[in-house]
Design a protein around this motif. Structure first.
Motif, PDB file in Angstrom:
ATOM      1  N   LEU A  77       0.825  -1.218   0.000  1.00 27.77           N
ATOM      2  CA  LEU A  77       0.000   0.000   0.000  1.00 27.77           C
ATOM      3  C   LEU A  77       0.857   1.266   0.000  1.00 27.77           C
ATOM      4  N   LEU A  78       1.931   1.255   0.767  1.00 26.62           N
ATOM      5  CA  LEU A  78       2.814   2.422   0.822  1.00 26.62           C
ATOM      6  C   LEU A  78       3.546   2.622  -0.503  1.00 26.62           C
ATOM      7  N   MET A  79       4.027   1.530  -1.095  1.00 29.35           N
ATOM      8  CA  MET A  79       4.726   1.632  -2.379  1.00 29.35           C
ATOM      9  C   MET A  79       3.804   2.191  -3.459  1.00 29.35           C
ATOM     10  N   ALA A  80       2.540   1.836  -3.391  1.00 28.15           N
ATOM     11  CA  ALA A  80       1.571   2.325  -4.378  1.00 28.15           C
ATOM     12  C   ALA A  80       1.357   3.832  -4.293  1.00 28.15           C
ATOM     13  N   GLN A  81       1.760   4.454  -3.188  1.00 30.53           N
ATOM     14  CA  GLN A  81       1.597   5.907  -3.025  1.00 30.53           C
ATOM     15  C   GLN A  81       2.733   6.706  -3.662  1.00 30.53           C
ATOM     16  N   VAL A  82       3.847   6.051  -3.938  1.00 30.33           N
ATOM     17  CA  VAL A  82       5.038   6.786  -4.385  1.00 30.33           C
ATOM     18  C   VAL A  82       4.795   7.507  -5.711  1.00 30.33           C
ATOM     19  N   ALA A  83       4.410   6.797  -6.745  1.00 29.11           N
ATOM     20  CA  ALA A  83       4.255   7.425  -8.074  1.00 29.11           C
ATOM     21  C   ALA A  83       3.215   8.547  -8.085  1.00 29.11           C
ATOM     22  N   PRO A  84       1.994   8.328  -7.547  1.00 26.91           N
ATOM     23  CA  PRO A  84       1.039   9.438  -7.582  1.00 26.91           C
ATOM     24  C   PRO A  84       1.476  10.626  -6.734  1.00 26.91           C
ATOM     25  N   THR A  85       2.150  10.359  -5.629  1.00 31.43           N
ATOM     26  CA  THR A  85       2.598  11.463  -4.779  1.00 31.43           C
ATOM     27  C   THR A  85       3.677  12.271  -5.472  1.00 31.43           C
ATOM     28  N   ARG A  86       4.613  11.604  -6.121  1.00 31.24           N
ATOM     29  CA  ARG A  86       5.681  12.326  -6.822  1.00 31.24           C
ATOM     30  C   ARG A  86       5.153  13.218  -7.927  1.00 31.24           C
ATOM     31  N   SER A  87       3.969  12.928  -8.445  1.00 30.36           N
ATOM     32  CA  SER A  87       3.410  13.762  -9.519  1.00 30.36           C
ATOM     33  C   SER A  87       2.565  14.921  -8.992  1.00 30.36           C
ATOM     34  N   GLU A  88       2.398  15.013  -7.689  1.00 33.41           N
ATOM     35  CA  GLU A  88       1.597  16.093  -7.108  1.00 33.41           C
ATOM     36  C   GLU A  88       2.330  17.430  -7.196  1.00 33.41           C
ATOM     37  N   ALA A  89       1.547  18.490  -7.364  1.00 32.98           N
ATOM     38  CA  ALA A  89       2.106  19.843  -7.333  1.00 32.98           C
ATOM     39  C   ALA A  89       2.742  20.066  -5.963  1.00 32.98           C
ATOM     40  N   GLY A  90       3.915  20.634  -5.948  1.00 26.63           N
ATOM     41  CA  GLY A  90       4.573  20.958  -4.690  1.00 26.63           C
ATOM     42  C   GLY A  90       5.457  19.866  -4.131  1.00 26.63           C
ATOM     43  N   CYS A  91       5.434  18.674  -4.737  1.00 26.86           N
ATOM     44  CA  CYS A  91       6.299  17.591  -4.266  1.00 26.86           C
ATOM     45  C   CYS A  91       7.682  17.750  -4.892  1.00 26.86           C
ATOM     46  N   ILE A  92       8.686  17.939  -4.067  1.00 24.09           N
ATOM     47  CA  ILE A  92      10.069  18.052  -4.536  1.00 24.09           C
ATOM     48  C   ILE A  92      10.695  16.670  -4.587  1.00 24.09           C
ATOM     49  N   ASN A  93      10.553  15.910  -3.519  1.00 26.29           N
ATOM     50  CA  ASN A  93      10.924  14.490  -3.541  1.00 26.29           C
ATOM     51  C   ASN A  93      10.132  13.754  -2.480  1.00 26.29           C
ATOM     52  N   TYR A  94       9.961  12.458  -2.738  1.00 24.06           N
ATOM     53  CA  TYR A  94       9.162  11.584  -1.874  1.00 24.06           C
ATOM     54  C   TYR A  94       9.824  10.226  -1.958  1.00 24.06           C
ATOM     55  N   ASP A  95      10.644   9.898  -0.970  1.00 24.92           N
ATOM     56  CA  ASP A  95      11.477   8.707  -1.014  1.00 24.92           C
ATOM     57  C   ASP A  95      11.062   7.736   0.073  1.00 24.92           C
TER      58      ASP A  95
END
Length: 99
Positions: A21-39
């Motif tokens: 579930l957490l891994m599934a959040q990485v790609a959509p979160t990285r495409s959000e406005a204001g996201c610089i990095n999400y590791d």
């Protein structure tokens, strides 16, 4: 910039499900406005502990992220999946950003 470290600790029996579930959040979160990095990381000593290192343009960008619909399937199951509450630690950068 607004930086946080988020720590999520799974119950041993839900570790694989939570990791997915957490891994599934990485790609959509990285495409959000204001996201610089999400590791996304797992603790080298404890496979039930997951850590996010996140940089956002500002606090408002993080707040917008936390309200995103793609997080709801995860948020609706946290009580069942987690061994303890999520820890969110805000950080203040003292050095200059690297290039």
């Amino acid at each position: 910039m607004y930086t946080i470290i988020g720590t999520v600790t799974a119950r041993p029996e839900t570790r694989k499900e939570l990791a997915s579930l957490l891994m599934a959040q990485v790609a959509p979160t990285r495409s959000e406005a204001g996201c610089i990095n999400y590791d996304f990381h797992v603790d080298a000593a404890d496979p039930c502990v997951f850590v996010f290192y996140e940089n956002w343009a500002d606090r408002a960008a993080l707040d917008a992220h936390l309200a995103m619909p793609h997080l709801q399937p995860l948020f609706s199951q946290l009580d069942r999946l987690l061994a303890c509450p999520v820890e969110i630690r805000p950080l203040t950068m003292l050095s200059e950003r690297s290039a």
